[in-house]
Design an enzyme around this catalytic site. Structure first.
Site, PDB file in Angstrom:
ATOM      1  N   CYS A 133      -8.067  -2.557  -4.167  1.00  0.00           N
ATOM      2  CA  CYS A 133      -7.483  -3.417  -5.230  1.00  0.00           C
ATOM      3  C   CYS A 133      -8.013  -4.917  -5.276  1.00  0.00           C
ATOM      4  O   CYS A 133      -8.468  -5.343  -4.406  1.00  0.00           O
ATOM      5  CB  CYS A 133      -6.031  -3.496  -4.956  1.00  0.00           C
ATOM      6  SG  CYS A 133      -4.930  -1.965  -4.878  1.00  0.00           S
ATOM      7  N   CYS A 137      -6.842  -7.548  -2.660  1.00  0.00           N
ATOM      8  CA  CYS A 137      -6.944  -7.300  -1.315  1.00  0.00           C
ATOM      9  C   CYS A 137      -8.595  -6.876  -0.973  1.00  0.00           C
ATOM     10  O   CYS A 137      -8.678  -6.273  -0.090  1.00  0.00           O
ATOM     11  CB  CYS A 137      -6.119  -6.159  -0.957  1.00  0.00           C
ATOM     12  SG  CYS A 137      -4.384  -6.503  -0.906  1.00  0.00           S
ATOM     13  N   CYS A 170      -5.258   1.416   4.532  1.00  0.00           N
ATOM     14  CA  CYS A 170      -4.116   1.471   3.526  1.00  0.00           C
ATOM     15  C   CYS A 170      -2.873   2.187   3.855  1.00  0.00           C
ATOM     16  O   CYS A 170      -1.949   1.960   3.370  1.00  0.00           O
ATOM     17  CB  CYS A 170      -4.790   1.754   2.042  1.00  0.00           C
ATOM     18  SG  CYS A 170      -5.064   3.521   2.097  1.00  0.00           S
ATOM     19  N   CYS A 177       0.842  -1.142  -0.027  1.00  0.00           N
ATOM     20  CA  CYS A 177      -0.037   0.054  -0.172  1.00  0.00           C
ATOM     21  C   CYS A 177       0.600   1.272  -0.078  1.00  0.00           C
ATOM     22  O   CYS A 177       0.534   2.068  -0.712  1.00  0.00           O
ATOM     23  CB  CYS A 177      -0.986  -0.009   1.136  1.00  0.00           C
ATOM     24  SG  CYS A 177      -2.678  -1.100   0.970  1.00  0.00           S
TER      25      CYS A 177
END
Length: 248
Positions: free
Chosen positions: A208, A211, A234, A126
């Protein structure tokens, strides 16, 4: 000291308290208008084209400042539906969202850190793909607008409409701080705001591809982010003291 060049000075706690007291009963639109009047072209709006909060704020903001600057972070791992939502927003609002991304391609990241870094060290992934590009996006800015809400997670329960962002060295504006998810959806439907179709497939919070997973039952709306890792943010919105190590 922020890692970006600050163009505005950190306000005193008393000043922030005063501003938030004045905005306590303000509508999200009034908060955005306050930010536009205060920061002008130094203001930029972050929209991921994933969450409903960002889409609602985008709809509000362009009605107040049609030429407001908008940016998003392209992690190279966004869902196709997220890109689809971005294109719909461009057509709907006439915006030109600016994409920021790391210079490290997924292949280069795998070569440097090993395959599937998001599984072994999601914080580092991240940081590389979201935090550092955001730092670039905010350079030269005096304030940014985010979609943070108190009801989103336990880490966001004390969010206020106007905050000082120690991580990036500028003001952070959270117009929906006091709204809940139902209120956001009510606005979305009332104003026919485009939203990410993954919301209709059990994804209340979208990041994303690697994730993000669906959420079921009464789970926290962000339970589908980094599921099973213990990670809940994040890194963009983690509160920091006034100093920060470059390794964070």
């Amino acid at each position: 000291m922020s890692l970006v060049d600050k163009i505005v000075e950190e306000p005193a706690k008393e000043e922030l308290d005063r501003i938030n007291a004045e905005l306590e009963d303000a509508t999200p639109q009034e908060i955005i208008k306050w930010a536009v009047d205060r920061f002008g072209d130094g203001l930029i709006l972050a929209c991921s084209f994933g969450g409903i909060s960002g889409m609602a704020i985008l709809d509000m903001a362009v009605k107040i400042k049609p030429d407001i600057d908008v940016f998003y972070i392209d992690t190279d791992f966004l869902f196709p539906e997220t890109h689809q939502t971005k294109e719909e927003a461009i057509k709907r609002y006439g915006i030109k969202p600016i994409a920021f991304k790391t210079k490290l391609t997924p292949e280069a990241q795998a070569e440097k850190y090993g395959d599937e870094l998001w599984k072994r060290n999601p914080d580092l992934c991240c940081h590389i793909r979201k935090v550092e590009p955001t730092r670039e996006a905010l350079k030269g800015r005096s304030a940014w607008i985010t979609g943070l809400r108190r009801d989103q997670s336990s880490t966001r329960r004390n969010v206020r409409p106007v905050e000082w962002d120690y991580k990036f060295g500028l003001y952070k504006i959270n117009p929906l701080a006091y709204w809940n998810e139902r209120e956001v959806w009510r606005y979305i439907f009332k104003h026919n705001v485009p939203y990410n179709p993954l919301h209709d497939q059990g994804y209340p919070s979208i990041g994303c591809t690697h994730c993000t997973s669906p959420v079921y039952g009464s789970e926290d709306s962000r339970a589908g982010r980094w599921a099973g890792t213990g990670k809940v943010e994040c890194g963009l919105h983690i509160k920091l003291p006034q100093t920060e190590s470059s390794s964070q």
